[in-house]
Design a protein around this motif. Structure first.
Motif, mmCIF file in Angstrom:
data_model
loop_
_atom_site.group_PDB
_atom_site.id
_atom_site.type_symbol
_atom_site.label_atom_id
_atom_site.label_comp_id
_atom_site.label_asym_id
_atom_site.label_seq_id
_atom_site.Cartn_x
_atom_site.Cartn_y
_atom_site.Cartn_z
ATOM 1 N N ARG A 108 -7.151 48.418 5.336
ATOM 2 C CA ARG A 108 -5.731 48.311 4.993
ATOM 3 C C ARG A 108 -5.267 49.513 4.174
ATOM 4 N N ARG A 109 -6.136 49.998 3.293
ATOM 5 C CA ARG A 109 -5.774 51.211 2.536
ATOM 6 C C ARG A 109 -5.638 52.406 3.466
ATOM 7 N N THR A 142 -2.301 52.131 5.272
ATOM 8 C CA THR A 142 -1.220 52.442 4.334
ATOM 9 C C THR A 142 -1.083 53.944 4.149
ATOM 10 N N ASP A 143 -2.215 54.627 3.953
ATOM 11 C CA ASP A 143 -2.173 56.076 3.745
ATOM 12 C C ASP A 143 -1.754 56.823 5.004
ATOM 13 N N ASP A 187 -10.463 45.646 3.114
ATOM 14 C CA ASP A 187 -9.624 46.309 2.106
ATOM 15 C C ASP A 187 -9.538 47.808 2.387
ATOM 16 N N PRO A 194 2.911 51.432 4.253
ATOM 17 C CA PRO A 194 2.573 50.048 3.877
ATOM 18 C C PRO A 194 3.039 49.007 4.876
#
Length: 220
Positions: free
Chosen positions: A97-98, A101-102, A94, A106
């Motif tokens: 993936r964050r 994205t940042d 998790d 996304p």
């Protein structure tokens, strides 16, 4: 570090490669450090990596999900104590993936089902030569999280270990992500700066937590 007049800003180092300073706050750094200390315990703990030619890497390593050895992956520590590799926790996926994205948006994180972590520990004399992360079967972005001492991170090109490259200062809490056209870029750590870890963290040296998607059958 705290006395700097201007905050460090995110930077696109190359197409698909981004540096986000101070991405992990103090509490997140402490939590990740505590997890790393548990992962480093035997069995399947922190080890010295030996190359096929008999040389040893100066940075020591522990793996999660799958065990990396030069130049492949296994379910057990084939070049160490032979124990099954420690599992890759879902919360770390998790976090990866964050991070993507940042750093890249996304869309870049949609297929990023992280299932491997390589955790390297650098003391003041440790280095990492220029290399590519090319043993996976996925082109998902690589996520690199730094804890402890500052290092010089050398990010190069996809064709050669030599120039052109860019030297980036990675401090404790920094995030570096590389994917897309930079996924197979050569990179390394020519220098660590001892004694530069954030005050109060309780870490002497540098930890680098690298997250990857294996792309192997039977993995998420």
């Amino acid at each position: 570090m705290d006395s700097e007049l201007f905050a460090r800003e995110r930077a696109e180092v190359a197409p698909g490669a981004a540096h986000l300073p101070d991405w992990l706050d103090t509490n997140a750094q402490r939590e990740l450090l505590a997890a790393c200390r548990e992962w480093a315990r035997p069995p399947a703990g922190l080890r010295t990596v030996r190359t096929p030619g008999g040389a040893t890497m100066s940075a020591r390593q522990v793996c999660l999900g799958r065990h990396w050895y030069p130049y492949g992956y296994a379910r057990t520590v084939v070049d160490g104590d032979g124990s099954p590799v420690k599992p890759f926790p879902s919360w770390l996926g998790d976090l990866g993936r964050r991070a993507v994205t940042d750093a890249l948006g996304p869309e870049a994180a949609e297929q990023a089902a992280y299932d491997i972590a390589l955790i390297n520990f650098y003391d003041g004399d440790a280095r990492m030569g220029m290399h590519r992360d090319a043993d996976e079967r996925s082109d998902a972005p690589v996520v690199s999280l730094s804890l402890g001492d500052t290092c010089v991170f050398r990010f190069g090109n996809t064709e050669t270990r030599t120039r052109p490259y860019t030297d980036v200062e990675l401090r404790g809490g920094d995030l570096f992500v590389f994917g897309g056209p930079s996924r197979l870029a050569y990179h390394g750590v020519p220098r660590v700066r001892p004694g530069t870890a954030p005050a109060g963290l309780g870490l002497t040296g540098r930890l680098n937590v690298t997250l990857r998607v294996s792309g192997f059958p039977g993995t998420a």
